[in-house]
Enzyme design. Structure first.
Site, PDB file in Angstrom:
ATOM      1  N   THR A 434      -5.853  20.746  50.789  1.00 55.51           N
ATOM      2  CA  THR A 434      -7.028  20.754  49.920  1.00 55.51           C
ATOM      3  C   THR A 434      -6.561  21.238  48.554  1.00 55.51           C
ATOM      4  OG1 THR A 434      -8.378  21.350  51.807  1.00 55.51           O
ATOM      5  CG2 THR A 434      -9.368  21.646  49.634  1.00 55.51           C
ATOM      6  N   LYS A 509     -13.934  16.565  49.791  1.00 60.89           N
ATOM      7  CA  LYS A 509     -13.563  17.804  50.480  1.00 60.89           C
ATOM      8  C   LYS A 509     -14.155  19.029  49.775  1.00 60.89           C
ATOM      9  CE  LYS A 509     -11.339  20.718  53.002  1.00 60.89           C
ATOM     10  NZ  LYS A 509     -11.671  20.928  54.403  1.00 60.89           N
ATOM     11  N   LYS A 584      -9.997  29.700  47.510  1.00 54.53           N
ATOM     12  CA  LYS A 584      -9.385  28.627  46.713  1.00 54.53           C
ATOM     13  C   LYS A 584     -10.327  27.422  46.636  1.00 54.53           C
ATOM     14  CE  LYS A 584      -6.888  25.533  48.672  1.00 54.53           C
ATOM     15  NZ  LYS A 584      -5.903  24.765  49.416  1.00 54.53           N
TER      16      LYS A 584
HETATM   17  P1  NAD Z   1      -1.042  27.741  56.063  1.00 53.83           P
HETATM   18  O1  NAD Z   1      -0.864  28.751  55.012  1.00 53.83           O
HETATM   19  O2  NAD Z   1      -1.101  28.161  57.496  1.00 53.83           O
HETATM   20  O3  NAD Z   1       0.084  26.598  55.934  1.00 53.83           O
HETATM   21  C1  NAD Z   1       0.677  26.191  54.747  1.00 53.83           C
HETATM   22  C2  NAD Z   1       2.163  26.104  55.017  1.00 53.83           C
HETATM   23  O4  NAD Z   1       2.805  25.589  53.867  1.00 53.83           O
HETATM   24  C3  NAD Z   1       2.796  27.460  55.318  1.00 53.83           C
HETATM   25  O5  NAD Z   1       3.438  27.420  56.591  1.00 53.83           O
HETATM   26  C4  NAD Z   1       3.788  27.647  54.188  1.00 53.83           C
HETATM   27  O6  NAD Z   1       4.963  28.328  54.574  1.00 53.83           O
HETATM   28  C5  NAD Z   1       4.070  26.230  53.790  1.00 53.83           C
HETATM   29  N1  NAD Z   1       4.599  26.102  52.429  1.00 53.83           N
HETATM   30  C6  NAD Z   1       4.246  26.771  51.312  1.00 53.83           C
HETATM   31  N2  NAD Z   1       4.995  26.362  50.272  1.00 53.83           N
HETATM   32  C7  NAD Z   1       5.833  25.423  50.746  1.00 53.83           C
HETATM   33  C8  NAD Z   1       6.849  24.629  50.149  1.00 53.83           C
HETATM   34  N3  NAD Z   1       7.145  24.731  48.846  1.00 53.83           N
HETATM   35  N4  NAD Z   1       7.532  23.784  50.937  1.00 53.83           N
HETATM   36  C9  NAD Z   1       7.260  23.692  52.253  1.00 53.83           C
HETATM   37  N5  NAD Z   1       6.313  24.409  52.870  1.00 53.83           N
HETATM   38  C10 NAD Z   1       5.597  25.268  52.111  1.00 53.83           C
HETATM   39  O7  NAD Z   1      -2.375  26.956  55.680  1.00 53.83           O
HETATM   40  P2  NAD Z   1      -3.208  25.969  56.596  1.00 53.83           P
HETATM   41  O8  NAD Z   1      -4.353  26.707  57.170  1.00 53.83           O
HETATM   42  O9  NAD Z   1      -2.319  25.207  57.473  1.00 53.83           O
HETATM   43  O10 NAD Z   1      -3.835  25.040  55.461  1.00 53.83           O
HETATM   44  C11 NAD Z   1      -3.055  24.041  54.824  1.00 53.83           C
HETATM   45  C12 NAD Z   1      -3.964  23.255  53.897  1.00 53.83           C
HETATM   46  O11 NAD Z   1      -5.025  22.682  54.671  1.00 53.83           O
HETATM   47  C13 NAD Z   1      -4.616  24.074  52.809  1.00 53.83           C
HETATM   48  O12 NAD Z   1      -4.660  23.322  51.636  1.00 53.83           O
HETATM   49  C14 NAD Z   1      -6.011  24.338  53.359  1.00 53.83           C
HETATM   50  O13 NAD Z   1      -6.947  24.539  52.329  1.00 53.83           O
HETATM   51  C15 NAD Z   1      -6.275  23.069  54.113  1.00 53.83           C
HETATM   52  N6  NAD Z   1      -7.199  23.211  55.243  1.00 53.83           N
HETATM   53  C16 NAD Z   1      -7.099  24.230  56.133  1.00 53.83           C
HETATM   54  C17 NAD Z   1      -7.999  24.317  57.181  1.00 53.83           C
HETATM   55  C18 NAD Z   1      -7.905  25.428  58.202  1.00 53.83           C
HETATM   56  O14 NAD Z   1      -8.854  25.580  59.005  1.00 53.83           O
HETATM   57  N7  NAD Z   1      -6.846  26.197  58.230  1.00 53.83           N
HETATM   58  C19 NAD Z   1      -9.009  23.368  57.335  1.00 53.83           C
HETATM   59  C20 NAD Z   1      -9.071  22.317  56.435  1.00 53.83           C
HETATM   60  C21 NAD Z   1      -8.155  22.247  55.389  1.00 53.83           C
END
Ligand code: NAD
Length: 637
Positions: A434, A509, A584
């Site tokens: 997102t 979204k 965010k």
């Molecule tokens: P998270 O923080 O668990 O996962 C993000 C991952 O990205 C982490 O493991 C981090 O180490 C990795 N990362 C950061 N910088 C990086 C880089 N330069 N190269 C490679 N990897 C890198 O977050 P999440 O909950 O998995 O969410 C991910 C996305 O999905 C976000 O944008 C969030 O807004 C969206 N989202 C999350 C949910 C939810 O319920 N968790 C639901 C819908 C959307």
């Protein structure tokens, strides 16, 4: 090979089964030859369409050639059969996902292995002689070759009926049950095939088709539903035996010929598959759990002996029909672990960057579906079935699709800067994070300039949806890029909406999550008020979840520990969806609202409350539902 003719005619890749004396039964060699041809034509621009037909009036294809399986199986060689089925299922999967139209002409019998070749293409043509069936339970197998997908999707309990009785579908029933698409008078087939060869254009099929009369099974659907809704084979047999009717007698007679263990497993298979996250990959995976064990632990060898070796037609099945233990069913359908079906040969090569709470289960689902997934995460996290690369660029190099699932727009832009130059021309970048609309559009422009497709495809559904493969994708980008991404959305989710051009997915979204943030706050403050009014939380849930205050935050992701379905509240608010990610998203919606002069007071207040929670009240690192303990410990000031 004389059993099959493979050639290019005009604009069509042409496959003709030519073993009419054996009802065109599919041999292992025929199966491999078809796969070879499809592989070659997939990237051959002269081939616009694939047309499969068969010689003779009696059958398109009556099934797989099982004699060789019996020969090897009775010598204790089960590996031959396992390889045969795995290769056959890989071909079925390839036809289903083929990037060009596949048209099949199904005269006479199309059964078992024939369904795997003839009923997974994009245009399945039937006529007056067509008789389609899944008769596997009669030889101690379960409906396989991906047939359980159609059975699970068939109206009502038609799937259970067809799978356990081996009843034949005529043209009308086959279309009704989802095994065929078009009824065309058979005398017109040669002219239709000639048009397909000349033009490569499939619009002539619908133009030649007419509506067949409803088949007898469609008419019998109320009877089928009444008897086949039971939880097990035994339930179904009990209701049939309790009824004195022609339908019940005929059905029991048909089922009386079949392996009880197979029928019980077929019913369990359909019950497990049916649901929003059903895919062909899941169907084949479960079918293979059975078939890989069928020789050693099932009735398969006895079924073939009685049917085609001794031809006594009196198989001695392992169990009586009312007596199949639930443990025997579970054992046949247990996951195979290391031996699980791998469809990898036909899968895509996928790079997956960002294996966090969401990315890891999404990547694992793609790997499970047979794709070759290479992952990378700066935190060194991994996902089941995924091979880790050392850098994001390494994970992206040479892949058909690269997916990113990252925390925010700045990180996405940085990662895109690394991976886009490493991607091969024509590949597609799918960003599921997102992020702000501007970042999505900037990455799309960069991808476009590098000759790549690009889709912004943020998701809804949380970690439960990510692991269950039931996410909703809201996508922005060109139609071609969306179509390239769609098969993967179908694996990771249950719905994908193409919202418009680049950035449209993020716009959808942002609006969705503005509602989510405000609703979570409303749900949490209502629970805190209920506490102070002395109302039990469970009672509050029981009322609101079935009243006009219901919402996803109450019903599916309840912020009160021990109430409602399992949620991060039950795990001390370990995220799930972290409060800072909600902060965010609310920031993104307010940023967007300012840019277009939209009045969003609830969204603005939700942003303020999450900012306070994350920055001043220790909310960082907690799930966004941890707003409930926050409200519960506060007063009005
Ligand atoms: P998270 O923080 O668990 O996962 C993000 C991952 O990205 C982490 O493991 C981090 O180490 C990795 N990362 C950061 N910088 C990086 C880089 N330069 N190269 C490679 N990897 C890198 O977050 P999440 O909950 O998995 O969410 C991910 C996305 O999905 C976000 O944008 C969030 O807004 C969206 N989202 C999350 C949910 C939810 O319920 N968790 C639901 C819908 C959307």
């Amino acid at each position: 090979m004389t059993d099959i003719s493979i050639r290019i005619v005009g604009q069509a890749g042409r496959i003709t089964l030519q073993r009419p004396h054996a009802l065109n039964a599919m041999t292992y060699e025929m199966c491999l030859a078809i796969e070879d041809a499809l592989d070659g034509w997939a990237t051959d621009d002269t081939v616009k369409v694939v047309v499969i037909d068969a010689e003779g009036d009696r059958a398109f294809c009556s099934g797989g050639d099982i004699a060789e399986l019996y020969k090897t199986g009775t010598k204790g060689d089960y590996a031959y059969g396992q390889k045969f089925w795995a290769d056959e299922y890989r071909l079925n999967h390839k036809i289903f996902h083929y990037p060009k139209p596949v048209v099949s002409f199904l005269q006479g019998f199309t059964m078992g292995g024939g369904v795997g070749i003839g009923c997974h293409g994009s245009h399945r043509v039937v006529g007056d002689s067509s008789q389609i069936a899944m008769p596997e339970c009669g030889i101690g197998l379960v409906p396989d070759v991906g047939g359980s997908l159609m059975l699970a999707l068939a109206p009502g309990r038609m799937g259970e009926y067809l799978g356990t009785t081996a009843a034949r579908m005529n043209a009308g029933d086959a279309i009704f049950a989802g095994f065929a698409d078009h009824y065309v008078i058979e005398a017109h087939w040669p002219a239709l095939i000639a048009t397909l060869e000349a033009t490569g254009d499939t619009s002539c099929i619908a133009a030649s088709a007419t509506q067949p009369a409803p088949g007898p099974l469609q008419t019998a659907l109320p009877d089928i539903d009444r008897h086949f809704h039971g939880a097990s084979l035994s339930d179904i047999l009990t209701t049939l035996r309790a009824e004195d009717s022609d339908f019940a007698r005929d059905t029991l007679k048909r089922m009386g010929r079949n392996s009880p263990l197979s029928m019980a497993c077929a019913i369990e298979t359909l019950h497990r598959l049916r649901g929003p996250s059903l895919t062909l990959e899941k169907a084949l995976d479960l079918e293979y759990c059975f078939t890989a064990r069928a020789m050693e632990h099932g009735d398969f060898l006895e079924g073939i002996r009685a049917a085609i070796i001794d031809k006594d037609r009196t198989p001695k099945w392992k169990y009586a029909d009312q007596d199949v233990p639930a443990t025997a069913v579970s054992k046949m359908l247990m996951p195979l672990g290391e031996m699980a079906l791998k469809l990898g040969g036909s899968g895509m090569k996928i790079g997956f960057i960002g294996l966090g709470n969401m990315g890891a289960p999404m990547a694992a689902n793609l790997a499970k579906a047979g794709h070759e997934v290479t992952g990378f995460d700066v935190a060194g996290t991994t996902a089941e079935g995924v091979t880790n690369a050392d850098t994001a660029a390494d994970a992206a190099a040479g892949k058909d699709i690269v997916i990113t699932m990252l925390p925010n727009g700045d990180i996405l832009r940085a990662v895109a800067g690394d991976v886009i130059p490493a991607m091969k021309s024509g590949a597609t970048l799918i960003d599921c994070s997102t992020v702000d609309v501007e970042s999505a559009r900037a990455v799309a422009e960069q991808a476009d300039a590098a000759g790549l497709g690009c889709v912004d495809a943020p998701v809804s559904g949380g970690i439960g949806g990510a692991s269950g493969g039931t996410l909703t994708f809201m996508a922005g980008g060109s139609t071609a890029a969306f179509e390239a991404a769609k098969p993967l959305f179908d694996i990771m989710g249950q719905k994908a909406v193409h919202c418009g051009d680049a950035g449209a997915g993020q716009a959808a979204k942002i609006c969705n999550n503005m509602i989510l943030g405000a609703t979570m706050i409303a749900t949490c403050e209502a629970f805190a008020l209920a506490d102070k009014l002395g109302l039990d939380r469970q009672k509050m849930f029981d009322v609101v979840s079935t009243s006009s205050g219901y919402s996803w935050t109450m019903n599916a992701y309840c912020p009160a520990p021990g109430v409602g379905p399992q949620s991060p509240a039950d795990n001390e608010y370990t995220p799930g969806f972290a409060a800072e990610l909600m902060l965010k998203d609310l920031g993104l919606s307010q940023q967007a609202a300012e840019a277009v002069d939209a009045d969003t007071p609830m969204g603005a207040r939700a942003l303020e409350l999450y900012r306070q929670f994350v920055e001043d009240e220790g909310g960082r690192g907690k799930d966004f539902s941890a707003m409930l303990p926050r409200f519960a410990t506060r007063g009005r000031t």
